[in-house]
Write a protein that holds these residues in place. Structure first.
Motif, short mmCIF file in Angstrom:
data_model
loop_
_atom_site.label_atom_id
_atom_site.label_comp_id
_atom_site.label_asym_id
_atom_site.label_seq_id
_atom_site.Cartn_x
_atom_site.Cartn_y
_atom_site.Cartn_z
N LEU A 93 42.78 26.59 52.26
CA LEU A 93 43.14 27.79 51.50
C LEU A 93 44.57 27.67 50.97
O LEU A 93 44.85 28.07 49.84
CB LEU A 93 43.01 29.03 52.39
N ARG A 97 45.80 27.75 47.07
CA ARG A 97 46.85 28.63 46.55
C ARG A 97 47.92 27.82 45.83
O ARG A 97 48.43 28.24 44.77
CB ARG A 97 47.48 29.45 47.69
N GLU A 102 44.70 32.46 43.16
CA GLU A 102 44.97 33.60 44.04
C GLU A 102 43.82 33.75 45.03
O GLU A 102 42.66 33.53 44.69
CB GLU A 102 45.09 34.89 43.23
N ILE A 103 44.17 34.17 46.25
CA ILE A 103 43.15 34.39 47.29
C ILE A 103 43.28 35.84 47.73
O ILE A 103 44.28 36.24 48.34
CB ILE A 103 43.35 33.44 48.48
N CYS A 119 47.15 36.39 56.45
CA CYS A 119 46.95 35.96 55.06
C CYS A 119 48.18 35.23 54.53
O CYS A 119 48.07 34.36 53.65
CB CYS A 119 46.62 37.16 54.19
N GLY A 124 47.64 34.25 50.88
CA GLY A 124 46.64 35.20 50.45
C GLY A 124 47.18 36.62 50.40
O GLY A 124 48.30 36.90 50.84
#
Length: 295
Positions: A93, A97, A102-103, A119, A124
């Motif tokens: 993840l 990014r 974008e997460i 996050c 995130g």
């Protein structure tokens, strides 16, 4: 329903946003974890991907960010951190990014204690429901979906209590062992209650759907584990994402299957699209079947 695997091999430059829900990840279901890692590999290979949405129930249960952050704060051995089942997810993840995607993560009914500190590990962002997503000239309303199940009065009362900040503060100040015991008790009671409920009670309420979609052009949610495209009103549709599930687990080739969403831009070539433009008039939304063979 179209295949997501085919989409990323034939039109990779056109995939702009991916939306998933109800993964229910846990160390007890390694196949689901493998499948999510495989999806992230696909996302990393998509050159125009700008957003990944996780619309709730990312995890089967989430007892608080400290269940993982404590590994970092207590400076435990690097081997212990590497061995943790969440570490590979965070690494991929984070790379996604860094690549410019974008997460965006939304709470579900099973991971409402998920916090921004977790996050932050991969860059995130927690988002609140409902969330408005422009797709072409339309606005899609995104939510997890449990708030739409208004016929289930007992659950809605429980949801109201659990989403209260004071309740969450109280839970997060309990020891991890006590939180685990509370979660086990809640899970058992939920299973007992659901066994006695009619199926329609645990599905969305038509009136709640019409109210939710009133100021939007379409509605997208998960939660019900009943993926489909519904005609919510005469001119508006309701899209339901599917839960991630292990199929054919007793065969030689078990697989994980899920119904996910994707926003594509069919009219733009790789040479002409703007990497910062997420609201193109040519953008389209669709549901796709994602499958991953377990090796």
């Amino acid at each position: 329903m179209q295949s997501f695997n085919h989409l990323i091999t034939t039109r990779p430059h056109q995939v702009r946003q991916v939306l998933i829900s109800d993964l229910h990840l846990s160390p007890q279901e390694p196949a689901l974890v493998q499948a999510f890692l495989a999806l992230l590999d696909d996302c990393l290979a998509l050159p125009a991907l700008k957003r990944l949405f996780i619309l709730g129930d990312w995890f089967e249960v989430w007892l608080g960010d400290d269940t993982y952050l404590s590994l970092l704060k207590e400076k435990r051995s690097e081997d212990e951190q590497i061995a943790h089942w969440l570490t590979p997810l965070i690494a991929k993840l984070k790379q996604l990014r860094i690549n410019g995607c974008e997460i965006l993560v939304m709470h579900g009914n099973r991971d409402f204690l998920l916090g921004q500190p977790f996050c932050n590990l991969f860059g995130g962002e927690l988002i609140s429901e409902p969330y408005t997503l422009p797709v072409g000239q339309q606005n899609y309303r995104l939510e997890h979906g449990d708030a739409l199940c208004t016929d289930d009065k007992k659950y809605q009362f429980f949801r109201k209590i659990m989403r209260n900040r004071l309740t969450q503060w109280y839970l997060l100040n309990k020891s991890l062992e006590k939180r685990l015991a509370i979660a086990d008790n809640m899970r058992q009671r939920s299973q007992q209650n659901n066994a006695n409920k009619a199926a329609h009670i645990m599905d969305v309420n038509d009136k709640a759907v019409r109210q939710a979609i009133a100021t939007s052009d379409a509605l997208l949610h998960g939660h019900t584990h009943r993926p489909d495209i519904h005609q919510a009103t005469d001119d508006k549709k309701r899209y339901v994402l599917g839960d991630w599930r292990l199929l054919d687990k007793d065969t030689r080739q078990p697989k994980v299957s899920a119904v996910i969403g994707a926003v594509t831009d069919d009219q733009r070539s790789n040479d002409s699209f703007s990497s910062n433009d997420l609201s193109s008039n040519d953008a389209k939304f669709g549901l796709f079947e994602f499958e991953f063979l377990i090796r």
